[in-house]
Design an enzyme around this catalytic site. Structure first.
Site, mmCIF file in Angstrom:
data_model
loop_
_atom_site.group_PDB
_atom_site.id
_atom_site.type_symbol
_atom_site.label_atom_id
_atom_site.label_comp_id
_atom_site.label_asym_id
_atom_site.label_seq_id
_atom_site.Cartn_x
_atom_site.Cartn_y
_atom_site.Cartn_z
ATOM 1 N N GLY A 251 0.822 -1.210 0.000
ATOM 2 C CA GLY A 251 0.000 0.000 0.000
ATOM 3 C C GLY A 251 0.854 1.258 0.000
ATOM 4 N N THR A 252 1.957 1.216 0.715
ATOM 5 C CA THR A 252 2.836 2.391 0.803
ATOM 6 C C THR A 252 3.370 2.760 -0.576
ATOM 7 O OG1 THR A 252 3.454 1.727 3.046
ATOM 8 C CG2 THR A 252 4.926 3.283 1.936
ATOM 9 N N ASN B 215 -7.549 3.972 9.399
ATOM 10 C CA ASN B 215 -7.080 2.706 9.955
ATOM 11 C C ASN B 215 -7.258 2.609 11.467
ATOM 12 O OD1 ASN B 215 -5.056 4.751 9.235
ATOM 13 N ND2 ASN B 215 -3.676 3.569 10.521
ATOM 14 N N GLN C 216 -7.722 0.260 3.949
ATOM 15 C CA GLN C 216 -8.593 -0.322 4.977
ATOM 16 C C GLN C 216 -10.016 -0.554 4.483
ATOM 17 O OE1 GLN C 216 -7.670 -1.571 7.744
ATOM 18 N NE2 GLN C 216 -5.614 -0.709 7.985
ATOM 19 N N GLY D 287 -2.541 -5.993 -0.046
ATOM 20 C CA GLY D 287 -3.007 -7.379 0.035
ATOM 21 C C GLY D 287 -3.155 -7.894 1.458
ATOM 22 N N HIS D 288 -2.199 -7.512 2.335
ATOM 23 C CA HIS D 288 -2.208 -8.148 3.658
ATOM 24 C C HIS D 288 -3.319 -7.658 4.571
ATOM 25 C CE1 HIS D 288 -0.037 -5.156 6.367
ATOM 26 N NE2 HIS D 288 0.289 -4.656 5.195
ATOM 27 N N THR E 210 10.201 -7.623 -12.041
ATOM 28 C CA THR E 210 9.517 -8.901 -12.269
ATOM 29 C C THR E 210 8.424 -9.097 -11.224
ATOM 30 O OG1 THR E 210 11.522 -9.793 -13.226
ATOM 31 C CG2 THR E 210 9.892 -11.402 -12.474
ATOM 32 N N CYS F 76 1.729 0.888 13.190
ATOM 33 C CA CYS F 76 2.914 1.577 12.697
ATOM 34 C C CYS F 76 3.329 2.698 13.629
ATOM 35 C CB CYS F 76 2.657 2.138 11.311
ATOM 36 S SG CYS F 76 1.995 0.923 10.208
HETATM 37 C C1 LIG Z 1 -4.617 3.259 5.696
HETATM 38 C C2 LIG Z 1 -3.325 2.575 5.398
HETATM 39 N N1 LIG Z 1 -2.587 2.982 4.353
HETATM 40 C C3 LIG Z 1 -1.425 2.400 4.024
HETATM 41 C C4 LIG Z 1 -0.925 1.362 4.770
HETATM 42 C C5 LIG Z 1 0.379 0.751 4.374
HETATM 43 O O1 LIG Z 1 0.175 -0.471 3.686
HETATM 44 P P1 LIG Z 1 1.414 -1.462 3.498
HETATM 45 O O2 LIG Z 1 1.676 -2.067 4.825
HETATM 46 O O3 LIG Z 1 0.929 -2.479 2.496
HETATM 47 O O4 LIG Z 1 2.530 -0.664 2.968
HETATM 48 C C6 LIG Z 1 -1.646 0.907 5.889
HETATM 49 C C7 LIG Z 1 -1.096 -0.170 6.759
HETATM 50 O O5 LIG Z 1 -1.316 -0.179 7.950
HETATM 51 C C8 LIG Z 1 -2.877 1.514 6.195
HETATM 52 O O6 LIG Z 1 -3.613 1.125 7.241
#
Ligand SMILES: Cc1ncc(COP(=O)(O)O)c(C=O)c1O
Length: 395
Positions: A76-77, A158, A186, A207-208, A244, A332
């Site tokens: 996601g980041t 989140n 989320q 994905g996670h 890849t 985080c």
């Molecule tokens: C709202 C939100 N954005 C982004 C992220 C980051 O996702 P990733 O861990 O896949 O980089 C998170 C992870 O906690 C999240 O809750």
């Protein structure tokens, strides 16, 4: 020490989720037998490319997109960074970004660094939220200027689960010729999303958070939206993301998206009912317990509750003794003793922000688990309060 996973009561699904057994099953052959490179000319690689296409279709279906609008990323980041940095390169003459004060660090820190590394050529408006965590649309409209390149507002928070009116906001930016990105990490899989009916340009998935493995993400890029890649390299993802492909994880994500679509109704009925039972139980049996976030405009799985005059970390440690997993603030941001930036932006008093616990459920939770947590929590809070000088003072 390794805690046996069978005994864990896992209510920390906004931090990460269990990989669904069906997802793991479908992934394994792509780690063992079908290891060909999807870019290869031979049939051995070609069959992997076909499986990726299937996963791309399943991912697109979950959010009402076309397969060509899906770009697989690492997380996601990465998706968040790609969208925002693409927009500012698309409009080099513009120098303004609009976001909120409650974004995940993936967006928050990118905007902070963008200002620092460009010696303040770029500046960011971080929208204030109301005390229930919601956003005021008029304040949002007033923040837009002719210099705004992109707006980045999360679909759902989140920490509190509060949902923002991103569809309405994207309509407003479209009229002004401003690109709109939403971090839907989320929201995807928890609430129905149909991008066909919106003006959203970019959307991030991880994905996670939806029972696929860690290390796979998606950036949705609306057809026709100008796009500048973040990772330059090979022609993968139609030249939009070099490198890849993480084949097994992509295949797993496709399956997770199919499962999420099939379980959407359950998430919004059974999981919501479990969350409500948990929340109601906590708020009614424990004195000075407060809900953080709008009671309705919220994800069905998330409950953020503050227990005044006790430390979130201490509560988590006591819960841990019963193998109950939850979070204090976002995973985080824990590790820092500062109260969460989200709760601070909502104006939650210091004494309550410090004692906040986020419970985030999934389809794997049961009523027996909720009952167990409700049985243990009052005694944990009472024990900690008995040791708290602040609690004593406020009696
Ligand atoms: C709202 C939100 N954005 C982004 C992220 C980051 O996702 P990733 O861990 O896949 O980089 C998170 C992870 O906690 C999240 O809750």
């Amino acid at each position: 020490m390794v805690v046996s996973s069978t005994k864990v009561i896992y209510m920390d699904n906004n931090a990460t989720t269990r990989v669904a057994p069906e997802v793991l099953d479908i992934m394994m052959p792509y780690l063992a037998e079908y290891y060909g490179n999807p870019s290869s000319m031979h049939t051995f690689g070609g069959q992997v490319a076909q499986a990726i296409n299937h996963a791309r279709q399943a991912t697109a279906d979950l959010i009402g997109a076309a397969p060509g609008e899906i770009v697989f990323t690492s997380c996601g980041t990465e998706s968040d960074s790609t969208a925002i940095l693409s927009a500012i390169q698309t409009f080099p003459e513009k120098n303004h970004v609009v976001t909120t004060r409650v974004e995940h660090p993936a967006v928050k820190n990118l905007c902070d660094n963008l200002e620092i590394f460009t010696s303040r050529k770029y500046h960011t408006t971080r929208l204030q939220v109301e005390s229930d965590g919601t956003l005021d649309l008029q304040r949002f409209k007033d923040s837009l200027t002719d210099d705004t390149a992109i707006v980045s507002v999360m679909w759902a928070n989140n920490e509190t689960g509060v949902i923002f009116p991103v569809e309405k906001m994207a309509e407003i930016t479209k009229e002004r010729g401003i690109l709109f990105h939403t971090d839907a990490v989320q929201a995807v899989g928890k609430i129905p999303i149909n991008l066909k009916e919106t003006a959203i340009d970019f959307l991030s998935i991880s994905g996670h958070k939806l029972h696929a493995p860690k290390g796979i993400g998606v950036l949705y890029v609306r057809k026709g939206t100008p796009f500048v890649p973040f990772l330059n390299g090979g022609h993968q993802e139609h030249g939009r993301r070099g490198g890849t492909e993480n084949v097994a994880a992509i295949i797993g994500l496709g399956k997770a998206c199919e499962l999420a679509a099939a379980r959407m109704a359950e998430e919004n009925t059974r999981v919501r009912a479990l969350r409500d039972k948990l929340e109601h139980g906590l708020l009614t049996t424990i004195p000075k317990a407060l809900l953080n976030g709008h009671p309705e405009q919220r994800l069905p799985n998330t409950s953020n509750v503050s227990f005044e005059y006790v430390e979130g970390e201490a509560i988590l440690l006591h819960m841990n003794q019963f193998n109950i997993c939850a979070s204090s603030g976002s995973a985080c941001t824990s590790g820092s003793l500062e109260p969460s930036h989200v709760l601070r932006a909502m104006g939650v008093p210091f004494t309550a922000a410090h004692g906040s616990i986020r419970f985030s459920l999934s389809v794997y939770n049961t009523e027996a688990e909720v009952d167990f947590v409700l049985e243990k929590m009052p005694a944990i809070i009472a024990k900690l309060r008995a040791m708290s000088p602040f609690w004593e003072e406020h009696q």
